[in-house]
Design an enzyme around this catalytic site. Structure first.
Site, PDB file in Angstrom:
ATOM      1  N   GLY A 117      35.374  37.693  34.936  1.00  0.00           N
ATOM      2  CA  GLY A 117      34.941  36.307  35.122  1.00  0.00           C
ATOM      3  C   GLY A 117      35.836  35.286  34.440  1.00  0.00           C
ATOM      4  O   GLY A 117      35.541  34.097  34.452  1.00  0.00           O
ATOM      5  N   SER A 118      36.960  35.716  33.863  1.00  0.00           N
ATOM      6  CA  SER A 118      37.807  34.766  33.133  1.00  0.00           C
ATOM      7  C   SER A 118      38.649  33.931  34.091  1.00  0.00           C
ATOM      8  O   SER A 118      39.206  34.445  35.052  1.00  0.00           O
ATOM      9  CB  SER A 118      38.724  35.526  32.167  1.00  0.00           C
ATOM     10  OG  SER A 118      39.423  36.561  32.836  1.00  0.00           O
TER      11      SER A 118
ATOM     12  N   LYS B 182      42.565  33.505  40.469  1.00  0.00           N
ATOM     13  CA  LYS B 182      42.410  32.366  39.570  1.00  0.00           C
ATOM     14  C   LYS B 182      43.794  31.865  39.180  1.00  0.00           C
ATOM     15  O   LYS B 182      44.690  32.671  38.905  1.00  0.00           O
ATOM     16  CB  LYS B 182      41.639  32.800  38.314  1.00  0.00           C
ATOM     17  CG  LYS B 182      40.221  33.275  38.624  1.00  0.00           C
ATOM     18  CD  LYS B 182      39.360  32.156  39.169  1.00  0.00           C
ATOM     19  CE  LYS B 182      37.931  32.603  39.396  1.00  0.00           C
ATOM     20  NZ  LYS B 182      37.061  31.489  39.804  1.00  0.00           N
TER      21      LYS B 182
ATOM     22  N   ASP C 250      42.124  29.486  43.047  1.00  0.00           N
ATOM     23  CA  ASP C 250      41.018  28.734  42.452  1.00  0.00           C
ATOM     24  C   ASP C 250      41.435  28.232  41.082  1.00  0.00           C
ATOM     25  O   ASP C 250      41.718  29.022  40.183  1.00  0.00           O
ATOM     26  CB  ASP C 250      39.806  29.678  42.326  1.00  0.00           C
ATOM     27  CG  ASP C 250      38.566  28.984  41.792  1.00  0.00           C
ATOM     28  OD1 ASP C 250      38.649  27.809  41.396  1.00  0.00           O
ATOM     29  OD2 ASP C 250      37.497  29.636  41.776  1.00  0.00           O
TER      30      ASP C 250
ATOM     31  N   ASN D 168      39.585  26.088  39.160  1.00  0.00           N
ATOM     32  CA  ASN D 168      38.429  25.809  38.296  1.00  0.00           C
ATOM     33  C   ASN D 168      38.546  24.470  37.557  1.00  0.00           C
ATOM     34  O   ASN D 168      38.334  24.401  36.349  1.00  0.00           O
ATOM     35  CB  ASN D 168      38.187  26.955  37.322  1.00  0.00           C
ATOM     36  CG  ASN D 168      37.670  28.200  38.045  1.00  0.00           C
ATOM     37  OD1 ASN D 168      38.463  29.010  38.520  1.00  0.00           O
ATOM     38  ND2 ASN D 168      36.359  28.337  38.170  1.00  0.00           N
TER      39      ASN D 168
ATOM     40  N   GLU E  72      40.900  25.941  45.548  1.00  0.00           N
ATOM     41  CA  GLU E  72      39.499  25.688  45.201  1.00  0.00           C
ATOM     42  C   GLU E  72      39.415  24.923  43.883  1.00  0.00           C
ATOM     43  O   GLU E  72      40.141  25.246  42.939  1.00  0.00           O
ATOM     44  CB  GLU E  72      38.804  27.045  45.087  1.00  0.00           C
ATOM     45  CG  GLU E  72      37.368  27.013  44.632  1.00  0.00           C
ATOM     46  CD  GLU E  72      36.732  28.406  44.769  1.00  0.00           C
ATOM     47  OE1 GLU E  72      37.081  29.146  45.717  1.00  0.00           O
ATOM     48  OE2 GLU E  72      35.903  28.760  43.915  1.00  0.00           O
TER      49      GLU E  72
ATOM     50  N   GLU F 227      31.030  24.541  43.985  1.00  0.00           N
ATOM     51  CA  GLU F 227      30.166  25.299  43.070  1.00  0.00           C
ATOM     52  C   GLU F 227      29.666  24.451  41.915  1.00  0.00           C
ATOM     53  O   GLU F 227      28.633  24.765  41.312  1.00  0.00           O
ATOM     54  CB  GLU F 227      30.886  26.550  42.557  1.00  0.00           C
ATOM     55  CG  GLU F 227      32.074  26.266  41.664  1.00  0.00           C
ATOM     56  CD  GLU F 227      32.819  27.530  41.270  1.00  0.00           C
ATOM     57  OE1 GLU F 227      33.636  28.002  42.078  1.00  0.00           O
ATOM     58  OE2 GLU F 227      32.592  28.058  40.178  1.00  0.00           O
TER      59      GLU F 227
ATOM     60  N   ASP G 276      26.379  26.449  46.384  1.00  0.00           N
ATOM     61  CA  ASP G 276      25.982  27.385  45.338  1.00  0.00           C
ATOM     62  C   ASP G 276      24.455  27.397  45.329  1.00  0.00           C
ATOM     63  O   ASP G 276      23.828  26.340  45.332  1.00  0.00           O
ATOM     64  CB  ASP G 276      26.532  26.909  43.989  1.00  0.00           C
ATOM     65  CG  ASP G 276      26.137  27.829  42.852  1.00  0.00           C
ATOM     66  OD1 ASP G 276      27.025  28.498  42.292  1.00  0.00           O
ATOM     67  OD2 ASP G 276      24.936  27.878  42.486  1.00  0.00           O
TER      68      ASP G 276
ATOM     69  N   HIS H 265      29.933  29.811  47.328  1.00  0.00           N
ATOM     70  CA  HIS H 265      30.314  30.347  46.025  1.00  0.00           C
ATOM     71  C   HIS H 265      29.304  31.403  45.610  1.00  0.00           C
ATOM     72  O   HIS H 265      28.098  31.221  45.784  1.00  0.00           O
ATOM     73  CB  HIS H 265      30.295  29.221  44.989  1.00  0.00           C
ATOM     74  CG  HIS H 265      30.418  29.697  43.571  1.00  0.00           C
ATOM     75  ND1 HIS H 265      29.394  29.577  42.651  1.00  0.00           N
ATOM     76  CD2 HIS H 265      31.434  30.312  42.934  1.00  0.00           C
ATOM     77  CE1 HIS H 265      29.800  30.083  41.492  1.00  0.00           C
ATOM     78  NE2 HIS H 265      31.024  30.539  41.629  1.00  0.00           N
TER      79      HIS H 265
ATOM     80  N   GLY I 258      29.091  35.415  43.029  1.00  0.00           N
ATOM     81  CA  GLY I 258      29.511  36.045  41.774  1.00  0.00           C
ATOM     82  C   GLY I 258      28.437  35.790  40.742  1.00  0.00           C
ATOM     83  O   GLY I 258      27.242  35.789  41.065  1.00  0.00           O
TER      84      GLY I 258
HETATM   85 MG   LIG Z   1      35.432  29.016  41.956  1.00  0.00          MG
END
Ligand SMILES: [Mg+2]
Length: 441
Positions: free
Chosen positions: A23-24, A221, A249, A251, A275, A301, A324, A351, A353
């Protein structure tokens, strides 16, 4: 006589995912995936209950749990029928408390808390009806569906009549699409190879495994270091070949100029979308990123509510809408966003996860296919293979496709052992971690 909702139980559940860097990403280097988990208990024989959750990444999960607690007076003591019989009214009640609304309005912790309770009420309604949520929604008439939506602040972009038209146009094909969904599932993509904390070796191995498992799209990511991202993008492209889509992505890491520079550098490797290039509140910056570089833009998200989605669509700022399940005020508000996306002809790629987000959002995407957009074109649901074992009806992805849930409810119920083991801070998993940290101090 209808049973009564006797209590709203709220649990602070956290998983120590930061230990593996699962998830990092560029903004969230060490998340402990968590859920503020809600149970609407009833006095029905057989233990009928409704389950819902808010996803967070650790600290602050207790704040969301406390916010959920403030909504108890709207729920406890009510009959189940009075809630599940008019879920539009229930959603408006929770989001328009005249004092709690000051904390938003309709955004942030209080709004997410309302979403968890609204989703738990949908889970309850679907269990009562003996249907999965996607099928419950798809069994409702266009008039019933528009009654679930709050059109306040939307009517300059989408009126109730336009929403009705969209739903009526999709009505004739519903049964055939539901049948196809049950047979073939719904396309998924995986973010598993792309976490920022993973080594090059792990990235390459997981990217190859994703293709072998039937995924046609993966996600990386990006956004911490351009040279690292170029290297990782080259490795991923070499691992999957030219025909597999690679989304990236950021973030929310960049300002506009940085996003343009970064994406111009990555563009030769053919990223499928960028993203969350920048702040989720900044509609005009998303429009500038979309106009200023060649890669398509996705976001959602962290978009706070249906009003910001409306603006993103009005401004031509996004190519993909990423709903989301647990960020906005539940099924009702997501229905408004699905209708807005259909009006503007923009595909919805949810989104997921986190904790339980795959379980929940698959229902919304499947309902969208059956009864709103009527299309799978350009649509794909995110999948991350973590933490599903904690749910009684986990999301099932086979050969790169989500299989349509058949169990009644919203797939939101956690297994009882998880509630005991991962409760923060007093569950045994966290107590043991605390002891280990004391020893190393
Ligand atoms: Mg994302």
């Amino acid at each position: 006589m209808s049973p009564t909702i006797t209590e709203v139980d709220v649990y602070d559940i956290r998983f120590p995912t930061s230990e593996q860097l699962d998830g990092s990403d560029a903004m969230n280097p060490d998340p402990d995936y968590s859920a503020a988990y809600v149970v609407l208990r009833t006095d029905a024989p057989g233990g009928l209950a409704g389950y819902g959750l808010c996803f967070t990444i650790g600290r602050g999960n207790d704040v969301v749990a406390a916010a959920i607690g403030t909504l108890r007076p709207y729920v406890v003591g009510r009959t189940v029928d009075s809630v599940t019989g008019d879920l539009g009214a229930f959603y408006r009640l929770l989001t328009h408390d005249s004092q709690l609304r000051w904390l938003g309005p309709e955004k942030g912790v209080m709004h997410m808390a309302a979403g968890a309770v609204v989703n738990a009420a949908w889970d309850l309604a679907a269990r009562e009806a003996g249907k999965p949520v996607w099928a419950l929604l798809a069994s409702m008439s266009p008039d019933q569906l528009v009654d679930l939506v709050d059109f306040r602040y939307l009517s300059d972009a989408l009126t109730r009549d336009e929403a009705l038209d969209i739903l009526r146009r999709a009505e004739p094909g519903r049964a055939a699409r539901a049948e196809r969904l049950r047979k073939e599932g719904y396309p998924a993509y995986t973010t598993e190879p792309g976490w920022l904390g993973y080594s090059d070796e792990k990235l390459t191995r997981l990217a190859k495994e994703a293709v072998a498992a039937g995924f046609a799209q993966i996600k990386l990511k990006v956004g911490a270091d351009l040279q690292d991202d170029l290297r990782r993008m080259r490795l991923a492209r070499a691992a999957v070949g030219p025909d597999i889509r690679i989304a990236v992505d950021a973030n929310q890491r960049w300002d506009v100029a940085e996003a343009l520079e970064w994406m111009a550098a990555l563009a030769p490797h053919d990223p499928y979308w960028i993203e969350e290039p920048t702040s989720p509140d900044d509609v005009l910056a998303h429009a500038a990123v979309r106009a200023g570089q060649p890669v398509r833009v996705a976001t959602g998200e962290h978009v706070a509510n249906r009003v910001v989605f409306k603006q993103l669509l009005q401004a031509g700022a996004v190519d993909f809408v990423q709903i989301d399940a647990a960020r906005v005020a539940g099924v009702n508000e997501n229905l408004a966003i699905l209708l807005l996306a259909a009006k503007f002809g923009v595909p919805v790629c949810p989104h997921a996860g986190g904790v339980g987000l795959c379980e929940l959002v698959q229902h919304l995407a499947m309902f969208d296919y059956v009864a709103v957009s009527g299309s799978l074109e350009g649509r794909v649901i995110e999948y991350v293979p973590h933490l599903h074992e904690h749910f009684t009806d986990p999301a099932v992805v086979e050969n790169g496709r989500y299989q349509a849930p058949s169990a009644p409810g919203f797939s939101a119920r956690m297994v009882p052992g998880t509630l005991a083991d991962y409760r923060y801070p007093d569950g045994p998993v966290w107590q043991a971690r605390e002891k280990r940290q004391e020893l190393t101090r």
